[in-house]
Design a protein around this motif. Structure first.
Motif, PDB file in Angstrom:
ATOM      1  N   GLN A 164       0.844  -1.209   0.000  1.00  8.89           N
ATOM      2  CA  GLN A 164       0.000   0.000   0.000  1.00  8.89           C
ATOM      3  C   GLN A 164       0.876   1.255   0.000  1.00  8.89           C
ATOM      4  O   GLN A 164       0.551   2.246  -0.668  1.00  8.89           O
ATOM      5  CB  GLN A 164      -0.907   0.025   1.244  1.00  8.89           C
ATOM      6  N   ILE A 165       1.983   1.190   0.734  1.00  8.99           N
ATOM      7  CA  ILE A 165       2.885   2.358   0.787  1.00  8.99           C
ATOM      8  C   ILE A 165       3.481   2.602  -0.602  1.00  8.99           C
ATOM      9  O   ILE A 165       3.549   3.745  -1.084  1.00  8.99           O
ATOM     10  CB  ILE A 165       3.991   2.145   1.856  1.00  8.99           C
ATOM     11  N   ILE A 166       3.868   1.504  -1.277  1.00 12.79           N
ATOM     12  CA  ILE A 166       4.453   1.654  -2.631  1.00 12.79           C
ATOM     13  C   ILE A 166       3.417   2.287  -3.577  1.00 12.79           C
ATOM     14  O   ILE A 166       3.727   3.227  -4.323  1.00 12.79           O
ATOM     15  CB  ILE A 166       4.947   0.283  -3.154  1.00 12.79           C
ATOM     16  N   SER A 167       2.167   1.811  -3.514  1.00 13.96           N
ATOM     17  CA  SER A 167       1.129   2.397  -4.397  1.00 13.96           C
ATOM     18  C   SER A 167       0.912   3.871  -4.067  1.00 13.96           C
ATOM     19  O   SER A 167       0.687   4.694  -4.960  1.00 13.96           O
ATOM     20  CB  SER A 167      -0.226   1.703  -4.216  1.00 13.96           C
ATOM     21  N   PHE A 168       0.955   4.190  -2.788  1.00 18.58           N
ATOM     22  CA  PHE A 168       0.750   5.572  -2.352  1.00 18.58           C
ATOM     23  C   PHE A 168       1.828   6.477  -2.973  1.00 18.58           C
ATOM     24  O   PHE A 168       1.540   7.545  -3.513  1.00 18.58           O
ATOM     25  CB  PHE A 168       0.824   5.623  -0.821  1.00 18.58           C
ATOM     26  N   ILE A 169       3.076   5.985  -2.922  1.00 17.26           N
ATOM     27  CA  ILE A 169       4.191   6.771  -3.480  1.00 17.26           C
ATOM     28  C   ILE A 169       4.015   6.919  -4.999  1.00 17.26           C
ATOM     29  O   ILE A 169       4.224   8.009  -5.557  1.00 17.26           O
ATOM     30  CB  ILE A 169       5.546   6.098  -3.155  1.00 17.26           C
ATOM     31  N   GLU A 170       3.611   5.809  -5.640  1.00 13.25           N
ATOM     32  CA  GLU A 170       3.438   5.877  -7.115  1.00 13.25           C
ATOM     33  C   GLU A 170       2.453   6.975  -7.491  1.00 13.25           C
ATOM     34  O   GLU A 170       2.662   7.716  -8.447  1.00 13.25           O
ATOM     35  CB  GLU A 170       2.957   4.519  -7.646  1.00 13.25           C
ATOM     36  N   LYS A 171       1.374   7.069  -6.709  1.00 15.27           N
ATOM     37  CA  LYS A 171       0.358   8.077  -7.056  1.00 15.27           C
ATOM     38  C   LYS A 171       0.896   9.497  -6.818  1.00 15.27           C
ATOM     39  O   LYS A 171       0.585  10.408  -7.591  1.00 15.27           O
ATOM     40  CB  LYS A 171      -0.923   7.839  -6.261  1.00 15.27           C
ATOM     41  N   ILE A 172       1.692   9.677  -5.790  1.00 19.69           N
ATOM     42  CA  ILE A 172       2.262  11.021  -5.542  1.00 19.69           C
ATOM     43  C   ILE A 172       3.193  11.401  -6.705  1.00 19.69           C
ATOM     44  O   ILE A 172       3.188  12.539  -7.174  1.00 19.69           O
ATOM     45  CB  ILE A 172       3.002  11.076  -4.188  1.00 19.69           C
ATOM     46  N   ILE A 173       3.954  10.409  -7.185  1.00 20.86           N
ATOM     47  CA  ILE A 173       4.835  10.682  -8.341  1.00 20.86           C
ATOM     48  C   ILE A 173       3.969  11.060  -9.549  1.00 20.86           C
ATOM     49  O   ILE A 173       4.214  12.057 -10.237  1.00 20.86           O
ATOM     50  CB  ILE A 173       5.722   9.452  -8.676  1.00 20.86           C
ATOM     51  N   LYS A 174       2.900  10.260  -9.759  1.00 20.75           N
ATOM     52  CA  LYS A 174       2.017  10.502 -10.916  1.00 20.75           C
ATOM     53  C   LYS A 174       1.379  11.896 -10.824  1.00 20.75           C
ATOM     54  O   LYS A 174       1.211  12.588 -11.839  1.00 20.75           O
ATOM     55  CB  LYS A 174       0.924   9.431 -10.921  1.00 20.75           C
ATOM     56  N   ASN A 175       1.064  12.309  -9.610  1.00 19.82           N
ATOM     57  CA  ASN A 175       0.445  13.639  -9.431  1.00 19.82           C
ATOM     58  C   ASN A 175       1.471  14.774  -9.537  1.00 19.82           C
ATOM     59  O   ASN A 175       1.125  15.937  -9.358  1.00 19.82           O
ATOM     60  CB  ASN A 175      -0.276  13.723  -8.082  1.00 19.82           C
ATOM     61  N   GLY A 176       2.735  14.420  -9.754  1.00 18.28           N
ATOM     62  CA  GLY A 176       3.748  15.448 -10.005  1.00 18.28           C
ATOM     63  C   GLY A 176       4.387  16.037  -8.766  1.00 18.28           C
ATOM     64  O   GLY A 176       4.959  17.128  -8.828  1.00 18.28           O
ATOM     65  N   HIS A 177       4.329  15.310  -7.630  1.00 21.85           N
ATOM     66  CA  HIS A 177       4.884  15.885  -6.415  1.00 21.85           C
ATOM     67  C   HIS A 177       6.055  15.093  -5.836  1.00 21.85           C
ATOM     68  O   HIS A 177       6.499  15.382  -4.726  1.00 21.85           O
ATOM     69  CB  HIS A 177       3.781  16.013  -5.359  1.00 21.85           C
ATOM     70  N   ALA A 178       6.513  14.085  -6.574  1.00 20.20           N
ATOM     71  CA  ALA A 178       7.668  13.333  -6.080  1.00 20.20           C
ATOM     72  C   ALA A 178       8.462  12.836  -7.282  1.00 20.20           C
ATOM     73  O   ALA A 178       7.939  12.771  -8.398  1.00 20.20           O
ATOM     74  CB  ALA A 178       7.213  12.164  -5.220  1.00 20.20           C
ATOM     75  N   TYR A 179       9.707  12.471  -7.050  1.00 23.20           N
ATOM     76  CA  TYR A 179      10.552  11.996  -8.155  1.00 23.20           C
ATOM     77  C   TYR A 179      11.452  10.867  -7.672  1.00 23.20           C
ATOM     78  O   TYR A 179      11.890  10.854  -6.512  1.00 23.20           O
ATOM     79  CB  TYR A 179      11.388  13.155  -8.731  1.00 23.20           C
ATOM     80  N   ALA A 180      11.676   9.917  -8.580  1.00 21.70           N
ATOM     81  CA  ALA A 180      12.600   8.828  -8.268  1.00 21.70           C
ATOM     82  C   ALA A 180      13.967   9.198  -8.846  1.00 21.70           C
ATOM     83  O   ALA A 180      14.047   9.912  -9.846  1.00 21.70           O
ATOM     84  CB  ALA A 180      12.097   7.539  -8.900  1.00 21.70           C
ATOM     85  N   THR A 181      15.022   8.741  -8.205  1.00 22.36           N
ATOM     86  CA  THR A 181      16.369   9.061  -8.699  1.00 22.36           C
ATOM     87  C   THR A 181      17.044   7.797  -9.247  1.00 22.36           C
ATOM     88  O   THR A 181      16.588   6.674  -8.973  1.00 22.36           O
ATOM     89  CB  THR A 181      17.256   9.631  -7.575  1.00 22.36           C
ATOM     90  N   ALA A 182      18.139   8.023  -9.949  1.00 25.40           N
ATOM     91  CA  ALA A 182      18.858   6.892 -10.542  1.00 25.40           C
ATOM     92  C   ALA A 182      19.405   5.973  -9.450  1.00 25.40           C
ATOM     93  O   ALA A 182      19.590   4.779  -9.662  1.00 25.40           O
ATOM     94  CB  ALA A 182      19.997   7.432 -11.398  1.00 25.40           C
ATOM     95  N   LYS A 183      19.626   6.518  -8.273  1.00 25.34           N
ATOM     96  CA  LYS A 183      20.183   5.690  -7.181  1.00 25.34           C
ATOM     97  C   LYS A 183      19.143   4.766  -6.553  1.00 25.34           C
ATOM     98  O   LYS A 183      19.462   3.944  -5.717  1.00 25.34           O
ATOM     99  CB  LYS A 183      20.728   6.602  -6.079  1.00 25.34           C
ATOM    100  N   GLY A 184      17.853   4.963  -6.883  1.00 26.93           N
ATOM    101  CA  GLY A 184      16.824   4.093  -6.317  1.00 26.93           C
ATOM    102  C   GLY A 184      16.115   4.702  -5.124  1.00 26.93           C
ATOM    103  O   GLY A 184      15.449   4.000  -4.355  1.00 26.93           O
TER     104      GLY A 184
END
Ligand SMILES: Nc1ncnc2c1ncn2[C@@H]1O[C@H](COP(=O)(O)OP(=O)(O)OP(=O)(O)O)[C@@H](O)[C@H]1O
Ligand SMILES: [Zn+2]
Length: 566
Positions: A164-184
């Motif tokens: 559930q936490i992973i899905s929550f993060i995915e949606k925040i990224i999709k909404n344009g408020h978070a970013y993943a980095t090359a380091k993971g």
């Protein structure tokens, strides 16, 4: 007058809050959307909302139901009195909401069972983080039970909610408020929410600090997902092997249960920033809403007296709950908490515990005396019933008003103590039974019943009074003490008879004055050892918490806490 040791500067004044109708400017000059009371169901209660730094009317989203999310412990060691203070204070508020204001509460508490501190301690002890966390989770629950803290409706563990936490993060990224980095790693992009960041911190701090090795875009961005280091526990995610950041666990778990609507969110004041600030940013980014979490309530810190720092494991200035309970009781700690406002920082010391103990013994002593009076064991001058009824009615009104005013327990307790004071003032025992007069048992019975109910509502159990009825052996002990006190009372009255002129009066005329006086002296000498023996047994029994009270020719007894716990 109740004196409570509160640290200065702990409670900010409402005047400090600058609010305009729809926008306000915070202390850093940042324009912010003002908090507006939620639409819903008013309760008649006012609470201090950390979001506005002032008391606001508590309005619920659903009629009669309070949704409440509480940050829980990070379970890597024994809980200490600082934790106890925060959770007992919130337990008191919970009981007030449910018992005094008759709300139904749904409470969720997260157990942080994966965290840097857990991994570090598990490595030191050479056990797995999960086994360490389970041990201290159970330990925490036992400590809370020992302190009479009610269980939340549900406890939820972080590690049970990773997908559930992973899905929550995915949606925040999709909404344009978070970013993943090359380091993971995944970070929240604070700039993406502009002015909305800074509800507790005073705004986005546009510092130009060096980023160094960090893969963040800006220094203030915070981690939603952390790439795991070698040997650390991990979960597979779209960004590689890693584990959740601290703040995201609360946002996700609160949202799983309560969706985008939450009435109350609580924690210690140290959690306001950055933890709650970041929880809000994440939830508003996820739910795409203007305001998530209507009321944020924060408890003040517990300090050891004389220490500027809060009691904390890392500072090694702590007393564990278990150690504390070897010396003091749960009732005594709760009374210590009740005597100060929940938002105040508070000094812990033996002196402050002694004050709490003394308040409890004044209450117990009044209830025992009032009971003795009702049973006719305590003869008094006539009481002013009308005054007592009036005080009683005022007290009920004052107590409810105090509790509706941001759960002002010190004011409520003070009102009740004032009632006890007036009740006590009128319970003046007469020394001779012949002076007895009509009694007023109902008004005293009503006061006892209300006072007992009031403290039970707040979670004070009066263990000493209840111990008697709780099991067969204590019921048996109760009867044995009754017999012993009754026997002692007969012996004492027999010995005291020698002091009474009346014992010899009838024969005085026949035998002559001088002879009579000599006979009385002789009787006194003979019976004096009986009086002494009665005094000794009273003193000896007091060491076991049995308090014998002689009132004229009547004797009563009560159970008080023994010295190990006093
Ligand atoms: N001294 C204290 N006084 C009041 N509340 C406290 C104190 N220390 C911790 N708390 C509160 O207890 C709750 C659980 O805290 P947590 O498990 O995160 O402990 P912690 O802050 O890491 O403790 P420590 O600083 O001892 O490591 C939080 O709401 C926190 O604010
Ligand atoms: Zn939290």
């Amino acid at each position: 007058m109740m004196v409570c040791v509160v640290r200065r500067g702990a409670v900010r004044s409402a005047a400090a809050q600058q609010r305009l109708s729809s926008l306000y400017v915070d202390s850093r000059g940042t324009r912010k959307a003002a908090w507006v009371p939620p639409a819903g169901y008013p309760t008649g209660i006012h609470v201090y909302n950390s979001l506005t730094r002032t008391k606001e009317p508590l309005v619920l989203a659903r009629p009669g139901v309070v949704t409440w999310y509480s940050c829980g412990p990070t379970v890597y060691d024994h809980a200490h009195l600082g934790h106890a203070c925060s959770y007992v204070r919130f337990d008191i508020i919970r009981r007030i909401l449910s018992k005094v204001f008759e709300k139904d509460l749904v409470t969720v508490m997260v157990i942080t069972d994966i965290d840097d501190k857990i991994i570090k301690r598990a490595n030191e002890l050479n056990i797995s983080p999960v086994s360490l966390a389970r041990t201290y989770e159970e330990d925490f629950k036992q400590d809370m039970a020992a302190l009479q803290v009610l269980q939340p409706t549900v406890y939820m563990r972080v590690t049970d909610n990773i997908p559930q936490i992973i899905s929550f993060i995915e949606k925040i990224i999709k909404n344009g408020h978070a970013y993943a980095t090359a380091k993971g790693n995944v970070y929240f992009d604070i700039k993406s929410i502009g002015d909305k960041y800074g509800k507790f911190s005073g705004g986005f701090l546009n510092t130009e600090e060096e980023l160094g090795e960090s893969d963040k875009r800006q220094n203030k961005d915070f981690a939603l997902w952390k790439k795991s280091k070698p040997q650390e526990p991990f979960w597979i995610s779209p960004w590689g092997k890693g584990r959740p950041g601290w703040h995201i666990e609360c946002s996700t778990i609160a949202s799983i249960v309560f969706g985008s609507k939450l009435d109350i969110h609580t924690g210690g004041i140290d959690l306001a920033f950055p933890h709650h600030e970041n929880e809000i940013a994440q939830c508003e980014a996820y739910h795409q809403c203007e305001h998530w979490g209507n009321y944020f309530l924060h408890t003040g810190h517990l300090h050891l007296k004389g220490s500027e720092e809060k009691m904390s494991k890392s500072l090694k200035n702590y007393i564990t709950i278990k150690d504390f309970l070897k010396t003091y009781s749960a009732d005594q700690f709760r009374m210590f908490c009740l005597r100060c406002k929940y938002r105040s920082a508070v000094d812990f010391s033996d002196d402050s515990m002694n004050e709490a103990k003394s308040t409890l013994s004044t209450i117990s002593s009044f209830m025992n005396d009032a009971n003795a009076y009702m049973k006719g064991q305590l003869m008094c001058h006539p009481v002013r019933e009308d005054l007592l009824w009036e005080r009683f009615t005022d007290t009920k009104v004052n107590v409810k008003a105090a509790l509706a005013d941001d759960f002002d327990t010190p004011r409520a307790v003070e009102s009740v103590m004032d009632l006890i004071h007036h009740g006590n003032r009128q319970l003046k025992a007469v020394t001779k039974e012949t002076e007895s007069s009509p009694s007023s048992p109902v008004v005293y019975g009503t006061m006892v019943s209300y006072i007992e109910q009031f403290f039970k509502t707040l979670g004070i159990s009066f263990e000493a009074r209840q111990a008697v009825a709780e099991n067969r052996s204590s019921a048996m002990l109760h009867k044995v003490i009754d017999e012993l006190v009754d026997f002692r009372s007969k012996v004492r009255n027999y010995a005291l008879d020698a002091h009474e002129d009346s014992a010899c009066d009838q024969t005085a005329a026949a035998a002559g004055e001088k002879q009579q006086r000599e006979k009385r002296r002789q009787l006194l000498r003979e019976r004096e050892p009986l009086i002494q023996a009665c005094d000794i047994v009273r003193q000896d029994l007091s060491a076991f918490g049995i308090n014998i009270k002689d009132r004229g020719s009547k004797t009563t007894w009560e159970l008080i806490k023994t010295d190990e716990k006093m």
